[in-house]
Motif scaffolding. Structure first.
Motif, PDB file in Angstrom:
ATOM      1  N   ALA A   1       0.833  -1.210   0.000  1.00 24.06           N
ATOM      2  CA  ALA A   1       0.000   0.000   0.000  1.00 24.06           C
ATOM      3  C   ALA A   1       0.864   1.255   0.000  1.00 24.06           C
ATOM      4  CB  ALA A   1      -0.935  -0.014   1.205  1.00 24.06           C
ATOM      5  N   GLY A   2       1.918   1.251   0.794  1.00 22.85           N
ATOM      6  CA  GLY A   2       2.829   2.399   0.812  1.00 22.85           C
ATOM      7  C   GLY A   2       3.562   2.571  -0.497  1.00 22.85           C
ATOM      8  N   MET A   3       3.938   1.466  -1.123  1.00 21.61           N
ATOM      9  CA  MET A   3       4.612   1.538  -2.422  1.00 21.61           C
ATOM     10  C   MET A   3       3.673   2.059  -3.504  1.00 21.61           C
ATOM     11  SD  MET A   3       6.908  -1.926  -2.311  1.00 21.61           S
ATOM     12  CE  MET A   3       7.320  -1.875  -4.042  1.00 21.61           C
ATOM     13  N   SER A   4       2.388   1.786  -3.383  1.00 23.17           N
ATOM     14  CA  SER A   4       1.453   2.305  -4.380  1.00 23.17           C
ATOM     15  C   SER A   4       1.251   3.803  -4.216  1.00 23.17           C
ATOM     16  CB  SER A   4       0.119   1.575  -4.293  1.00 23.17           C
ATOM     17  OG  SER A   4      -0.582   1.956  -3.129  1.00 23.17           O
ATOM     18  N   VAL A   5       1.372   4.297  -2.988  1.00 25.09           N
ATOM     19  CA  VAL A   5       1.259   5.738  -2.760  1.00 25.09           C
ATOM     20  C   VAL A   5       2.515   6.447  -3.257  1.00 25.09           C
ATOM     21  CG1 VAL A   5       1.128   7.506  -0.965  1.00 25.09           C
ATOM     22  CG2 VAL A   5      -0.329   5.495  -0.829  1.00 25.09           C
TER      23      VAL A   5
ATOM     24  N   PRO B   1       9.037   7.228  -6.523  1.00 24.86           N
ATOM     25  CA  PRO B   1      10.333   6.864  -5.929  1.00 24.86           C
ATOM     26  C   PRO B   1      10.657   5.380  -6.088  1.00 24.86           C
ATOM     27  CG  PRO B   1       9.154   8.323  -4.459  1.00 24.86           C
ATOM     28  CD  PRO B   1       8.212   7.977  -5.565  1.00 24.86           C
ATOM     29  N   VAL B   2       9.651   4.533  -6.050  1.00 28.60           N
ATOM     30  CA  VAL B   2       9.868   3.091  -6.229  1.00 28.60           C
ATOM     31  C   VAL B   2      10.289   2.792  -7.669  1.00 28.60           C
ATOM     32  CG1 VAL B   2       8.752   0.824  -6.185  1.00 28.60           C
ATOM     33  CG2 VAL B   2       8.310   2.459  -4.362  1.00 28.60           C
ATOM     34  N   ILE B   3       9.659   3.449  -8.627  1.00 30.52           N
ATOM     35  CA  ILE B   3      10.014   3.243 -10.037  1.00 30.52           C
ATOM     36  C   ILE B   3      11.454   3.678 -10.282  1.00 30.52           C
ATOM     37  CG2 ILE B   3       9.578   4.111 -12.378  1.00 30.52           C
ATOM     38  CD1 ILE B   3       6.572   4.122 -11.613  1.00 30.52           C
ATOM     39  N   TYR B   4      11.834   4.849  -9.744  1.00 30.61           N
ATOM     40  CA  TYR B   4      13.211   5.310  -9.916  1.00 30.61           C
ATOM     41  C   TYR B   4      14.201   4.407  -9.202  1.00 30.61           C
ATOM     42  CZ  TYR B   4      11.689   9.598 -12.160  1.00 30.61           C
ATOM     43  OH  TYR B   4      11.149  10.493 -13.037  1.00 30.61           O
ATOM     44  N   LEU B   5      13.824   3.842  -8.052  1.00 35.73           N
ATOM     45  CA  LEU B   5      14.693   2.899  -7.355  1.00 35.73           C
ATOM     46  C   LEU B   5      14.912   1.651  -8.196  1.00 35.73           C
ATOM     47  CD1 LEU B   5      16.203   1.890  -4.799  1.00 35.73           C
ATOM     48  CD2 LEU B   5      13.998   0.937  -4.069  1.00 35.73           C
ATOM     49  N   PHE B   6      13.852   1.106  -8.782  1.00 36.59           N
ATOM     50  CA  PHE B   6      13.997  -0.084  -9.619  1.00 36.59           C
ATOM     51  C   PHE B   6      14.817   0.201 -10.873  1.00 36.59           C
ATOM     52  CE2 PHE B   6      10.011  -1.995  -7.613  1.00 36.59           C
ATOM     53  CZ  PHE B   6      10.767  -2.788  -6.768  1.00 36.59           C
ATOM     54  N   ARG B   7      14.654   1.386 -11.458  1.00 38.53           N
ATOM     55  CA  ARG B   7      15.471   1.755 -12.622  1.00 38.53           C
ATOM     56  C   ARG B   7      16.934   1.853 -12.236  1.00 38.53           C
ATOM     57  NH1 ARG B   7      11.909   6.606 -15.343  1.00 38.53           N
ATOM     58  NH2 ARG B   7      10.193   5.285 -16.064  1.00 38.53           N
ATOM     59  N   TRP B   8      17.227   2.460 -11.073  1.00 40.21           N
ATOM     60  CA  TRP B   8      18.604   2.594 -10.615  1.00 40.21           C
ATOM     61  C   TRP B   8      19.205   1.223 -10.328  1.00 40.21           C
ATOM     62  CZ3 TRP B   8      20.848   1.606  -5.758  1.00 40.21           C
ATOM     63  CH2 TRP B   8      22.135   2.100  -5.601  1.00 40.21           C
ATOM     64  N   LEU B   9      18.425   0.351  -9.683  1.00 44.18           N
ATOM     65  CA  LEU B   9      18.917  -0.997  -9.399  1.00 44.18           C
ATOM     66  C   LEU B   9      19.169  -1.780 -10.682  1.00 44.18           C
ATOM     67  CD1 LEU B   9      16.741  -2.027  -6.330  1.00 44.18           C
ATOM     68  CD2 LEU B   9      19.191  -1.545  -6.361  1.00 44.18           C
ATOM     69  N   ARG B  10      18.305  -1.610 -11.674  1.00 42.00           N
ATOM     70  CA  ARG B  10      18.481  -2.320 -12.937  1.00 42.00           C
ATOM     71  C   ARG B  10      19.759  -1.892 -13.644  1.00 42.00           C
ATOM     72  NH1 ARG B  10      13.694  -1.580 -16.744  1.00 42.00           N
ATOM     73  NH2 ARG B  10      14.686   0.432 -16.996  1.00 42.00           N
ATOM     74  N   THR B  11      20.080  -0.586 -13.601  1.00 39.81           N
ATOM     75  CA  THR B  11      21.331  -0.149 -14.229  1.00 39.81           C
ATOM     76  C   THR B  11      22.532  -0.630 -13.436  1.00 39.81           C
ATOM     77  OG1 THR B  11      21.282   1.966 -13.066  1.00 39.81           O
ATOM     78  CG2 THR B  11      20.297   1.892 -15.269  1.00 39.81           C
ATOM     79  N   ARG B  12      22.424  -0.739 -12.126  1.00 40.79           N
ATOM     80  CA  ARG B  12      23.523  -1.267 -11.317  1.00 40.79           C
ATOM     81  C   ARG B  12      23.759  -2.738 -11.587  1.00 40.79           C
ATOM     82  NH1 ARG B  12      27.122   1.907  -8.755  1.00 40.79           N
ATOM     83  NH2 ARG B  12      26.094   3.516  -7.572  1.00 40.79           N
ATOM     84  N   VAL B  13      22.692  -3.509 -11.715  1.00 36.05           N
ATOM     85  CA  VAL B  13      22.821  -4.940 -11.940  1.00 36.05           C
ATOM     86  C   VAL B  13      23.319  -5.244 -13.354  1.00 36.05           C
ATOM     87  CG1 VAL B  13      21.505  -7.099 -12.129  1.00 36.05           C
ATOM     88  CG2 VAL B  13      21.127  -5.566 -10.189  1.00 36.05           C
TER      89      VAL B  13
END
Length: 86
Positions: free
Chosen positions: A60-64, A68-80
């Motif tokens: 629920a918090g991630m949906s709100v 920031p969650v989308i940018y975190l996943f994009r940053w993690l994807r470029t790191r991986v």
């Protein structure tokens, strides 16, 4: 209803009220504050009510705070992937 769920509900109410207010930085400072307050609340909910309720509050918090969650996943994807752009 336990105290932790009341705090989670108040966090959600505060997040929605903040979203209604105008902001020059597109609510990023508010998002950082909500994340800093929300992480301990999710831990408290998990501790008091179990992992499934904690996971539901986390989702629920991630949906709100979806950007920031989308940018975190994009940053993690470029790191991986080693920084290779797609």
């Amino acid at each position: 209803m336990t105290l932790s769920l009341v705090l989670a509900a108040l966090w959600g109410l505060a997040a929605n009220i903040i979203a209604l207010l105008p902001s020059r930085d597109h609510h990023w400072r508010s998002a950082y504050a909500l994340i800093a307050v929300g992480i301990p609340i999710v831990g408290y909910v998990t501790w008091q009510n179990g992992p499934w309720v904690g996971l539901a509050v986390l989702v629920a918090g991630m949906s709100v705070l979806r950007w920031p969650v989308i940018y975190l996943f994009r940053w993690l994807r470029t790191r991986v992937s080693g920084g290779a752009a797609r």
